[in-house]
Design a protein around this motif. Structure first.
Motif, PDB file in Angstrom:
ATOM      1  N   UNK A  53       0.827  -1.203   0.000  1.00 27.58           N
ATOM      2  CA  UNK A  53       0.000   0.000   0.000  1.00 27.58           C
ATOM      3  C   UNK A  53       0.865   1.258   0.000  1.00 27.58           C
ATOM      4  N   UNK A  54       1.963   1.239   0.746  1.00 28.26           N
ATOM      5  CA  UNK A  54       2.856   2.400   0.792  1.00 28.26           C
ATOM      6  C   UNK A  54       3.544   2.607  -0.552  1.00 28.26           C
ATOM      7  N   UNK A  55       4.032   1.520  -1.149  1.00 29.99           N
ATOM      8  CA  UNK A  55       4.674   1.645  -2.461  1.00 29.99           C
ATOM      9  C   UNK A  55       3.677   2.154  -3.493  1.00 29.99           C
ATOM     10  N   UNK A  56       2.428   1.744  -3.365  1.00 27.15           N
ATOM     11  CA  UNK A  56       1.412   2.226  -4.299  1.00 27.15           C
ATOM     12  C   UNK A  56       1.211   3.732  -4.144  1.00 27.15           C
ATOM     13  N   UNK A  57       1.183   4.218  -2.915  1.00 28.18           N
ATOM     14  CA  UNK A  57       1.031   5.656  -2.694  1.00 28.18           C
ATOM     15  C   UNK A  57       2.205   6.431  -3.282  1.00 28.18           C
ATOM     16  N   UNK A  58       3.394   5.825  -3.275  1.00 28.46           N
ATOM     17  CA  UNK A  58       4.576   6.485  -3.838  1.00 28.46           C
ATOM     18  C   UNK A  58       4.513   6.606  -5.354  1.00 28.46           C
ATOM     19  N   UNK A  71      15.622  -1.151  -2.427  1.00 24.21           N
ATOM     20  CA  UNK A  71      15.011  -2.072  -1.457  1.00 24.21           C
ATOM     21  C   UNK A  71      15.474  -3.504  -1.665  1.00 24.21           C
ATOM     22  N   UNK A  72      15.321  -4.303  -0.607  1.00 24.83           N
ATOM     23  CA  UNK A  72      15.366  -5.764  -0.733  1.00 24.83           C
ATOM     24  C   UNK A  72      13.919  -6.199  -0.873  1.00 24.83           C
ATOM     25  N   UNK A  73      13.525  -6.486  -2.107  1.00 22.32           N
ATOM     26  CA  UNK A  73      12.109  -6.656  -2.414  1.00 22.32           C
ATOM     27  C   UNK A  73      11.593  -8.044  -2.052  1.00 22.32           C
ATOM     28  N   UNK A  74      10.336  -8.056  -1.609  1.00 25.59           N
ATOM     29  CA  UNK A  74       9.535  -9.273  -1.550  1.00 25.59           C
ATOM     30  C   UNK A  74      10.147 -10.345  -0.640  1.00 25.59           C
ATOM     31  N   UNK A  75      10.075 -10.126   0.655  1.00 26.46           N
ATOM     32  CA  UNK A  75      10.572 -11.144   1.586  1.00 26.46           C
ATOM     33  C   UNK A  75       9.507 -11.499   2.608  1.00 26.46           C
ATOM     34  N   UNK A  76       9.682 -12.638   3.253  1.00 27.94           N
ATOM     35  CA  UNK A  76       8.727 -13.123   4.226  1.00 27.94           C
ATOM     36  C   UNK A  76       9.366 -13.365   5.576  1.00 27.94           C
ATOM     37  N   UNK A  77       8.760 -14.263   6.364  1.00 25.34           N
ATOM     38  CA  UNK A  77       9.236 -14.532   7.722  1.00 25.34           C
ATOM     39  C   UNK A  77       9.204 -16.021   8.006  1.00 25.34           C
ATOM     40  N   UNK A  97      -2.112  -5.198  -5.066  1.00 22.84           N
ATOM     41  CA  UNK A  97      -2.068  -3.748  -5.233  1.00 22.84           C
ATOM     42  C   UNK A  97      -0.890  -3.291  -6.078  1.00 22.84           C
ATOM     43  N   UNK A  98      -0.287  -4.245  -6.812  1.00 22.13           N
ATOM     44  CA  UNK A  98       0.738  -3.877  -7.785  1.00 22.13           C
ATOM     45  C   UNK A  98       2.157  -3.943  -7.285  1.00 22.13           C
ATOM     46  N   UNK A  99       2.351  -4.353  -6.028  1.00 17.24           N
ATOM     47  CA  UNK A  99       3.689  -4.413  -5.441  1.00 17.24           C
ATOM     48  C   UNK A  99       3.756  -5.596  -4.481  1.00 17.24           C
ATOM     49  N   UNK A 100       4.956  -6.069  -4.150  1.00 21.42           N
ATOM     50  CA  UNK A 100       5.076  -7.147  -3.162  1.00 21.42           C
ATOM     51  C   UNK A 100       4.484  -6.733  -1.818  1.00 21.42           C
ATOM     52  N   UNK A 101       3.975  -7.723  -1.095  1.00 21.27           N
ATOM     53  CA  UNK A 101       3.309  -7.435   0.178  1.00 21.27           C
ATOM     54  C   UNK A 101       4.263  -6.837   1.206  1.00 21.27           C
ATOM     55  N   UNK A 102       5.539  -7.199   1.138  1.00 25.53           N
ATOM     56  CA  UNK A 102       6.478  -6.771   2.191  1.00 25.53           C
ATOM     57  C   UNK A 102       7.887  -6.702   1.626  1.00 25.53           C
ATOM     58  N   UNK A 103       8.565  -5.580   1.830  1.00 26.14           N
ATOM     59  CA  UNK A 103       9.934  -5.401   1.357  1.00 26.14           C
ATOM     60  C   UNK A 103      10.721  -4.635   2.414  1.00 26.14           C
ATOM     61  N   UNK A 104      12.040  -4.726   2.328  1.00 28.36           N
ATOM     62  CA  UNK A 104      12.907  -4.029   3.282  1.00 28.36           C
ATOM     63  C   UNK A 104      13.482  -2.781   2.626  1.00 28.36           C
ATOM     64  N   UNK A 105      13.492  -1.685   3.381  1.00 30.57           N
ATOM     65  CA  UNK A 105      14.019  -0.424   2.859  1.00 30.57           C
ATOM     66  C   UNK A 105      14.817   0.268   3.954  1.00 30.57           C
ATOM     67  N   UNK A 106      15.441   1.382   3.618  1.00 34.77           N
ATOM     68  CA  UNK A 106      16.191   2.173   4.592  1.00 34.77           C
ATOM     69  C   UNK A 106      15.505   3.529   4.742  1.00 34.77           C
ATOM     70  N   UNK A 107      15.051   3.854   5.943  1.00 38.36           N
ATOM     71  CA  UNK A 107      14.332   5.112   6.145  1.00 38.36           C
ATOM     72  C   UNK A 107      15.158   6.337   5.769  1.00 38.36           C
ATOM     73  N   UNK A 108      16.473   6.391   6.082  1.00 35.72           N
ATOM     74  CA  UNK A 108      17.239   7.579   5.650  1.00 35.72           C
ATOM     75  C   UNK A 108      17.206   7.790   4.139  1.00 35.72           C
TER      76      UNK A 108
END
Length: 533
Positions: A53-58, A71-77, A97-108
């Motif tokens: 949802x966040x990536x879609x807003x971007x 990002x490190x795209x599309x990872x699970x647990x 919604x057009x993007x992976x459900x969960x990805x890792x990013x860096x806030x800075x």
């Protein structure tokens, strides 16, 4: 004391939520000023998980591709018991919604990107090193007294103010708005690493009562560990370098790599009692504090920005009445609290009080593997609350709330244009309202459509989507675009779409389903709701 001309919207706080709101407003052609007490965007690791949802807003400020490249795209647990053996996994494969459900990013990186992107808008600016020290408002405006880093002060007047100033939110306190919820008794140690030797790209969750913890991979060989402090342990003790190295030694090959940050945090599950007071709105941590167990704190804040931005723009530009802004308070808290509850539930799984409880949890999850629907519920992350509203700025169609399309975020499929090029739905819709028809024959897509008195005011785009096995002939009469549903995603997620027209808001939520038969009543309800000026 110097006074300035009025600004339509002033945002207090240049964190990810404030900067996201500023970018969205700027993309909607609204002049905006951001006030930030620090001298730069954040430089240290903070939030590390971003969702679809966040990536879609971007996509609206056209930053999704640039961020995804970092990002490190599309990872699970993977959930591990006290014996370090996996008993459950979450690895969603859908991209509704057009993007992976969960990805890792860096806030800075995200903050720097958002701040830099604002520079391309002449009607947007960030003022670093300035702090709001007083606030007053009336029926017409909000006056902020702002202190510069050199000690000088000035008065800044806005039509609306967005408080994106964090969990301690000085503006929330100035408004006298309280919070409800809980603070976790146990503290957690956060350790951020650079140059990890561990190439496992899933999150490991250590559901061990002896020391609950999380091991999260990040982009560019970064890694984060989170460990719960045990009874009697102090902040000074657990941040001692030898203590930290021992923890790392017990959880992988990164004992000796560079430690970027080590800090003790207290987690909260709290929400503001009001999200709007007069002309001031609370967003992000100023409005809600989410435990990190589901990685939804920052994402909930970005949802706030996506929800409020288009409403502010439409009201300021005279396309919607001011009462539309009240729907921010009506829509956002329920979904935000659902995500807080999800995080608290995951926390209970991660933090079993005893070894017996841990073994019982493991046994229950292993049993679910033999029940395909239940197993899918876990592995496909279907336990995450869907983006939908039960009340707000839309026209209900009387269908069961669990099944209606109204108030739900519409899917974002890949679509094929008549020249056979592919495009995502949102890239066609742009930043406006849209009317979507699903029809096998584009020439008949908008036949029988009632007169829409608000069509011009909303700058409504018309889109015809043909089903997967029908070619998208050139634009249907009255349609801006005609495209084909390449993989059947639109039909699958919007059952019955051939019997209705979908009115979609700029934040991609369905505002109304207008029936092809007897649609006049729905159009009248829409017109009453919009009350365009």
């Amino acid at each position: 004391m110097i006074s300035e001309p009025h600004t339509p919207v002033t945002i207090v706080g240049a964190g990810p939520v404030g900067l996201m709101l500023a970018n969205l407003l700027a993309a909607y052609n609204v002049p905006v000023v951001v006030i930030e007490r620090h001298h730069t965007t954040v430089q240290e690791p903070r939030a590390i998980s971003i969702d679809d949802e966040s990536l879609r807003a971007l996509q609206i400020p056209e930053l999704d591709a640039a961020l995804k490249a970092t990002c490190a795209m599309d990872y699970g647990s993977v959930y591990l018991g006290p014996d370090r053996q996996p008993f459950a996994s979450v690895s969603p494969t859908s991209a509704e919604y057009g993007h992976p459900r969960r990805s890792a990013f860096a806030q800075p990186i995200l903050e720097a990107m958002l701040a830099e992107n604002l520079g391309k808008y002449p009607h947007a600016q960030i003022r670093f090193g300035e702090e709001v020290c007083a606030m007053e408002q009336n029926d017409e405006s909000v006056q902020l007294t702002i202190q510069r880093h050199d000690g000088g002060q000035y008065v800044h007047t806005s039509q609306y103010v967005a408080a994106c100033d964090g969990g301690r939110s000085p503006l929330r306190h100035m408004l006298g708005v309280g919070m409800h919820g809980n603070t976790y008794e146990k503290k957690w140690l956060i350790i951020d690493l650079k140059g990890t030797h561990d190439n496992f790209r899933q999150t490991r969750v250590y559901c061990d009562p002896r020391r609950p913890g999380i091991n999260l991979p990040g982009p560019n060989r970064t890694r984060r560990f989170e460990f719960m402090l045990l009874e009697g342990e102090t902040d000074e003790q657990v941040t001692d370098i030898d203590f930290v190295r021992r923890l790392l030694r017990d959880h992988g090959p990164d004992e000796h790599i560079e430690i970027v940050r080590k800090q003790v945090y207290t987690f909260h599950a709290r929400m503001a009692n009001e999200w709007q007071k007069g002309r001031v709105f609370l967003l992000g941590d100023a409005a809600h504090l989410t435990p990190p167990f589901a990685g939804q704190g920052l994402n909930s804040g970005l949802r706030d920005a996506a929800n409020l931005s288009w409403k502010l723009a439409a009201v300021l530009q005279g396309r919607l009445p001011p009462k539309a802004l009240g729907s921010y308070q009506a829509e956002r808290p329920e979904h935000a609290w659902q995500l807080i509850e999800m995080a608290m539930t995951l926390g209970k799984i991660m933090m079993p009080g005893t070894l017996l409880k841990a073994k019982l949890i493991q046994a229950a999850f292993r049993a679910l593997r033999w029940i395909p629907p239940a197993n899918d519920y876990i592995t496909q992350m279907r336990y995450k609350p869907k983006p939908r509203f039960t009340k707000g700025f839309f026209v209900a169609d009387g269908a069961d709330p669990r099944n209606t399309l109204v108030g739900r975020m519409v899917c974002q499929p890949i679509l094929e244009r008549p020249d056979r090029s592919l495009i995502r739905l949102d890239d066609l819709l742009g930043n406006d309202f849209a009317l979507i028809a699903c029809h096998t024959n584009p020439a008949q897509a908008f036949e029988g459509m009632p007169l829409l008195p608000f069509e011009q005011s909303l700058n409504l785009k018309r889109l015809c989507v043909t089903p997967r096995f029908y070619n998208p002939f050139p634009a249907a009469p009255g349609a801006t675009h005609t495209v084909r549903d390449v993989s059947g995603e639109f039909e699958r997620h919007c059952p019955g779409a051939q019997d209705i027209w979908l009115l979609v808001r700029p934040d991609r939520y369905v505002m109304a389903c207008i029936p092809r038969k007897n649609g006049d009543q729905t159009v009248k309800q829409l017109n009453d709701l919009l009350q365009l000026v």
